[in-house]
Design a protein around this motif. Structure first.
Motif, PDB file in Angstrom:
ATOM      1  N   LEU A  20      47.229  34.702  45.386  1.00  0.00           N
ATOM      2  CA  LEU A  20      47.880  35.583  44.415  1.00  0.00           C
ATOM      3  C   LEU A  20      47.880  34.943  43.017  1.00  0.00           C
ATOM      4  O   LEU A  20      47.524  35.582  42.035  1.00  0.00           O
ATOM      5  N   SER A  21      48.248  33.660  42.962  1.00  0.00           N
ATOM      6  CA  SER A  21      48.244  32.985  41.659  1.00  0.00           C
ATOM      7  C   SER A  21      46.828  32.908  41.093  1.00  0.00           C
ATOM      8  O   SER A  21      46.629  32.973  39.881  1.00  0.00           O
ATOM      9  N   LEU A  22      45.866  32.764  41.988  1.00  0.00           N
ATOM     10  CA  LEU A  22      44.478  32.681  41.519  1.00  0.00           C
ATOM     11  C   LEU A  22      44.045  34.005  40.877  1.00  0.00           C
ATOM     12  O   LEU A  22      43.337  34.025  39.876  1.00  0.00           O
ATOM     13  N   MET A  23      44.491  35.115  41.466  1.00  0.00           N
ATOM     14  CA  MET A  23      44.090  36.429  40.953  1.00  0.00           C
ATOM     15  C   MET A  23      44.760  36.745  39.621  1.00  0.00           C
ATOM     16  O   MET A  23      44.176  37.374  38.750  1.00  0.00           O
ATOM     17  N   ILE A  24      46.029  36.322  39.501  1.00  0.00           N
ATOM     18  CA  ILE A  24      46.771  36.674  38.285  1.00  0.00           C
ATOM     19  C   ILE A  24      46.246  35.826  37.115  1.00  0.00           C
ATOM     20  O   ILE A  24      46.207  34.608  37.201  1.00  0.00           O
ATOM     21  N   GLY A  25      45.816  36.517  36.087  1.00  0.00           N
ATOM     22  CA  GLY A  25      45.220  35.818  34.949  1.00  0.00           C
ATOM     23  C   GLY A  25      43.729  35.586  35.112  1.00  0.00           C
ATOM     24  O   GLY A  25      43.136  34.833  34.343  1.00  0.00           O
ATOM     25  N   SER A  26      43.115  36.218  36.123  1.00  0.00           N
ATOM     26  CA  SER A  26      41.688  35.942  36.355  1.00  0.00           C
ATOM     27  C   SER A  26      40.777  36.865  35.537  1.00  0.00           C
ATOM     28  O   SER A  26      39.562  36.879  35.715  1.00  0.00           O
ATOM     29  N   GLU A  27      41.370  37.627  34.629  1.00  0.00           N
ATOM     30  CA  GLU A  27      40.628  38.388  33.626  1.00  0.00           C
ATOM     31  C   GLU A  27      39.569  39.310  34.214  1.00  0.00           C
ATOM     32  O   GLU A  27      38.469  39.439  33.668  1.00  0.00           O
ATOM     33  N   GLY A  28      39.880  39.939  35.316  1.00  0.00           N
ATOM     34  CA  GLY A  28      38.974  40.940  35.881  1.00  0.00           C
ATOM     35  C   GLY A  28      37.671  40.385  36.408  1.00  0.00           C
ATOM     36  O   GLY A  28      36.681  41.097  36.530  1.00  0.00           O
ATOM     37  N   MET A  29      37.645  39.082  36.721  1.00  0.00           N
ATOM     38  CA  MET A  29      36.376  38.465  37.143  1.00  0.00           C
ATOM     39  C   MET A  29      36.259  38.265  38.640  1.00  0.00           C
ATOM     40  O   MET A  29      35.234  37.794  39.124  1.00  0.00           O
ATOM     41  N   LEU A  30      37.323  38.573  39.392  1.00  0.00           N
ATOM     42  CA  LEU A  30      37.264  38.308  40.828  1.00  0.00           C
ATOM     43  C   LEU A  30      37.276  39.593  41.650  1.00  0.00           C
ATOM     44  O   LEU A  30      36.928  39.585  42.833  1.00  0.00           O
ATOM     45  N   GLY A  31      37.654  40.698  41.043  1.00  0.00           N
ATOM     46  CA  GLY A  31      37.698  41.966  41.755  1.00  0.00           C
ATOM     47  C   GLY A  31      38.407  42.979  40.895  1.00  0.00           C
ATOM     48  O   GLY A  31      38.845  42.674  39.781  1.00  0.00           O
ATOM     49  N   ILE A  32      38.490  44.212  41.403  1.00  0.00           N
ATOM     50  CA  ILE A  32      39.269  45.221  40.681  1.00  0.00           C
ATOM     51  C   ILE A  32      40.581  45.420  41.420  1.00  0.00           C
ATOM     52  O   ILE A  32      40.596  45.746  42.603  1.00  0.00           O
ATOM     53  N   VAL A  33      41.656  45.183  40.715  1.00  0.00           N
ATOM     54  CA  VAL A  33      42.980  45.358  41.306  1.00  0.00           C
ATOM     55  C   VAL A  33      43.276  46.858  41.335  1.00  0.00           C
ATOM     56  O   VAL A  33      43.179  47.535  40.315  1.00  0.00           O
TER      57      VAL A  33
END
Ligand SMILES: Cc1cc2nc3c(=O)[nH]c(=O)nc-3n(C[C@H](O)[C@H](O)[C@H](O)COP(=O)(O)OP(=O)(O)OC[C@H]3O[C@@H](n4cnc5c(N)ncnc54)[C@H](O)[C@@H]3O)c2cc1C
Lengths: 485, 384
Positions: free
Chosen positions: A193-206
């Motif tokens: 979760l922490s990895l996704m938050i602040g990941s600037e849309g580079m890991l997936g579409i939330v």
């Protein structure tokens, strides 16, 4: 490369015709985000209305190697939602509903395109609210907040997006739909979760976000501190925190910002003051009154020339109105402005603000300061005119100098706006080759073809070689002695 | 162990790095140890010990910044004592379990104390780390400032990763002022469900709650904050002040409270069979806080305002499996997660299984941080 009609046909497999924008003039709306100095129309914009559609769109992009830029409200200030010339924009704007509220567990599940403020409005009758309040909260989406780990005026006490989101549903490029985090207070495995938050849309579409809701404080009061030096104002902030008081928010404005805001909204600001602090305290009525008194004393002890406490709710709103309108106020005194987002240890406030002043004189560009003083998150606004040849370049150079200054004192290049396309060069200074390489490897775990937001947030090694070559003096890297914090 | 000088720290860092590089070369699994206070936690692993405890010392602390930076081997006690002197504290109230507990161990195990639902878990307080990856690279992520969004949030990814991604070398934490006033009130709730509703209703009100737990018919609510705020809340909530409040919270944090003691009545080895019982298996389950009480027949301690349910399974070996199974099934249907926290079989899985789709990303991340699988292999899951 496919022509536009072919591309439209391709995405018609995923979404109905009315969910695709391909016409040139309509695309222009999407050619930039809040950082309008960068512009690039996308090939297409797709507006899915369901998770299945998002997944189908991503499947097509993955199969045909089409770059994808997701977009919430486009209020980002680092070019994060800037389209890719060969890619599409996936706008989450139509997925803007609240799906469920659980008052006893104090959480709400919302679609990622829901506006930040709309969440609080929807749960207000329950005595609850969503705490992070970026100044753009009327417009920005929770998906965009998650992507940038957005903060706000109240994050000193209530935290950033990271501290207020409990789980996410995310669609990946490879077709997975994954739940990250949980409605429980912890869950097994790594903290994705922490990895996704602040990941600037580079890991997936939330696609969905479950947020934490907090009880609305019984009472909130604001006190204004008026200073004849920026240093005294800065010392007051340290004084308050050193005394164990964590205000709900503490914001600073310098003279240029005070004047611009006052001209714009007439909030009753002291136009001759060198600096002004707005400090909000909340809690029970007696508690708040106590703390207001303590802050008032601390302001005076640190050389405030005057203090004012908003006498009622109406005046509290008035005090804040100037701060909240500070950005548009700049728009009235300058054709363009460029907002910097560096964060520094609070103890360096005086030094950094003085240096910014010196740089401002050197570059002959006005700089106004409006910022989240409690967390040391600066927002110097460089005022410029894009129509004057060379002024944008000069502005960017000044901006870069300010960010280097932030790194220099142990700070960071971005506190809440993200790297995007804007600060990609400075990433080369803040992180080593190994560290940036590790970022790329993480990205690769989730998006092996690097199709999500390509070219942003994490510079390639080649790009940094080029950037650092430009900044090498006498064979030395800039600031070799610095900790790269 | 006291602080060490910069240059000694540098040497230790070099040695640790050499050890990792050598282990890579020879494909030798490493078992990372700090103060050995949480060795019981996670799966049992075999590996050559690599000791971080000597990498000790507070590097930087400015009280008005609310930030402290220390080496991973620094004893938590040392950090807590320094903060205490400055009227500050660690906001996540980490359990120590032993005086030897180190900062690195607290961060790698990711365990938070009773304040978790109200002031946040460990990872909310971590601002930056320096880590030695399984590739043998020393990397810094995050920083020493409260707000920082440059690059992926790797420092928080490492919190609770049980050393499976890297060896923590330095950690920067946000710290908090100690509350001016703190008191605990007791409410009587024979029925756990009444306690759960009460704790969650209160948590939805603007009152300064900093902990809420239920055990043996009593709900305890801790209030922390300004004198005025705490007094007002106390009056509104009612109940009696617990003079032993502070001891109660440290007892459930450190698991010295009677509930966790092996020699509770009924825990003693059965005289008739004469068979030596193994230690009770302590199960920790994490559920949405307002979840109704499940497994009423099993004695539980509820912490985190309902979000954490402890069950100490004292059944004899022959009944143990079915009892554990029953509890795990109940938690699963409440969409929560069970950890086999202490004792029992540590060679099998001890954490709730990850869905395949999620496990895949764990394996990929592990592979990117530790391609040879030498760091604490299997400590969290057999497959990691
Ligand atoms: C006047 C003004 C004031 C502001 N004040 C603040 C402030 O106080 N604090 C603060 O933190 N920011 C502030 N901002 C910046 C901005 O509002 C925030 O960054 C906000 O979080 C962006 O949200 P958005 O919906 O507009 O996202 P966008 O700008 O559309 O996108 C931002 C990034 O998020 C990605 N993204 C968007 N949606 C998703 C999704 N569903 N899944 C994955 N990635 C996604 C995009 O690709 C892009 O990289 C301000 C901006 C303005 C214009």
């Amino acid at each position: 490369m496919m022509n536009t009609d072919q591309l439209v046909q391709l995405f018609r497999q995923a979404v109905p015709a009315q969910s695709i924008i391909s016409e040139k003039t309509s695309l222009r709306v999407y050619e930039s985000d809040g950082l309008s100095a960068y512009r690039q129309p996308p090939r297409l914009v797709v507006l899915p209305t369901s998770i299945a559609q998002v997944q189908d769109v991503l499947a097509i992009c993955q199969q045909h190697a089409i770059p994808v830029v997701s977009r919430g409200a486009g209020t980002g200030l680092s070019g994060g939602a800037l389209p890719h010339k060969d890619g599409i924009v996936v706008s989450l704007a139509k997925m803007n509903q609240m799906l469920a509220v659980d008052p006893l567990n104090r959480i709400a599940k919302v679609q990622s395109g829901m506006r930040n403020l709309a969440i609080s409005e929807a749960v207000e009758s329950l005595g609850l609210y969503y705490a992070p309040d970026p100044s753009s909260q009327i417009a920005c989406t929770i998906g965009g907040n998650v992507a940038e780990n957005a903060g706000g005026v109240h994050c000193l006490k209530y935290g950033l997006t990271l501290h207020n989101v409990v789980s996410l549903k995310m669609a990946t490029m490879e077709g997975d739909l994954i739940d990250i985090g949980a409605n429980c207070l912890d869950w097994p495995g790594f903290d994705l979760l922490s990895l996704m938050i602040g990941s600037e849309g580079m890991l997936g579409i939330v696609v969905e976000v479950t947020v934490k809701l907090l009880p609305i404080p019984e009472c909130a009061k604001v006190i204004m501190g008026i200073f004849d030096s920026v240093k005294n104002a800065g010392d007051s902030v340290a004084g308050i925190i050193g005394n164990g008081i964590i205000p709900a928010g503490i914001e600073m404005m310098d003279n240029l910002a005070i004047r611009a805001a006052e001209d714009f909204v007439g909030a009753g600001y002291p136009v001759t003051a060198k600096a002004m602090l707005l400090c909000e305290l909340d809690g029970t009525e007696t508690e708040t009154d106590d703390q207001i008194r303590q802050v008032e004393t601390l302001f005076r002890d640190n050389g405030a020339i005057d203090t004012r406490v908003a006498k009622d709710e109406q005046e509290r709103a008035l005090f804040w109105s100037g701060r909240k309108a500070a950005f548009p106020a700049m728009g009235r005194i300058s054709p363009d402005y460029y907002c910097i987002d560096g964060t520094i240890p609070r103890r360096s406030l005086g030094h950094v603000l003085t240096e910014i002043n010196n740089l401002s004189e050197k570059y002959q560009l006005r700089v106004a300061n409006v910022f989240h003083a409690g967390d040391g998150n600066l927002h110097p606004l460089i005022l410029y005119d894009a129509n004057v040849p060379g002024e944008l370049n000069k502005t960017e150079e000044l901006g870069s100098k300010i960010l280097q200054l932030c790194i220099d004192v142990g700070g960071t290049i971005t506190g809440e706006h993200g790297v995007g396309v804007e600060k990609i060069g400075e990433m080369c200074i803040q992180f080593s080759d190994h560290e940036r390489e590790q970022f790329h490897r993480i990205r690769h775990c989730f998006d092996p073809k690097s199709l999500l937001n390509p070219g942003k947030a994490i510079p390639s090694l080649a790009r940094c070689a080029e950037h650092n070559a430009m900044h090498v003096h006498h064979g030395q890297l800039p600031f070799p002695q610095l900790e790269r914090f | 162990m006291g602080s060490i000088t910069e240059s000694i720290a540098g040497n230790i860092e070099d040695q640790l790095q050499q050890q990792v590089l050598a282990a890579r070369q020879s494909s030798t699994p490493l078992a990372i140890c700090g103060g050995n206070s949480k060795t019981f936690y996670g799966r049992e692993i075999v590996g050559q010990p690599i000791n971080v405890a000597q990498h000790s010392g507070i590097i930087d602390y400015h009280p008005t910044e609310l930030v402290i930076t220390a080496r991973a081997g620094t004893p938590l006690r040392e950090i807590m004592a320094l903060l205490e002197k400055n009227n500050q504290m660690l906001g996540f109230e980490p359990p120590l379990f032993s005086d030897s507990a180190t900062l690195g161990g607290a961060i790698a195990s990711g365990l938070s104390g009773p304040s978790r639902p109200f002031s946040g878990p460990v990872n909310h307080f971590v601002l930056g780390v320096t880590v030695l990856s399984g590739r043998g690279e020393v990397l810094r992520f995050g920083g020493q400032v409260i707000k920082n969004v440059a690059g992926f949030d790797v420092s928080r990814l490492l919190v609770g990763s049980l050393g499976c991604l890297g060896i923590l070398l330095e950690i920067s934490l946000k710290v908090v002022p100690k509350p001016a006033t703190e008191l605990t009130i007791v409410l009587h709730h024979a029925d756990a469900d009444a306690a759960i509703v009460s704790m969650n209703t209160l948590a939805g009100k603007p009152v300064p709650i900093s902990a809420a737990a239920w055990v043996a018919g009593k709900t305890r609510i801790r209030l922390s904050g300004s004198k005025a705020g705490v007094t007002a809340a106390r009056r509104a909530i009612g109940g009696k002040v617990d003079a032993e409040g502070a001891a109660f919270w440290s007892g459930i944090r450190e698991q010295t409270h009677g509930f966790f003691k092996v020699d509770r009545p009924g825990n003693r080895p059965s005289k008739q069979s004469g068979k030596q019982l193994s230690q009770p298996l302590l199960l920790r389950s994490s559920v949405a806080p307002a979840t109704k009480m499940f497994c009423q027949n099993k004695c539980q301690l509820i912490d985190w305002g309902g979000g954490l349910r402890w069950y100490s399974c004292t059944e004899r070996d022959d009944n143990r499996d079915s009892s554990v199974q029953e509890f795990e099934d109940a938690v699963k249907s409440a969409r929560g997660y069970v950890t086999r926290f202490r004792n029992g079989d540590r060679k099998s899985e001890v954490f709730a299984p990850l869905p395949d789709m999620i496990l895949k990303f764990h394996q990929r991340l592990k592979n990117q941080f530790d391609p040879d699988g030498i760091l604490n292999p299997g400590r969290m899951y057999r497959a990691l």
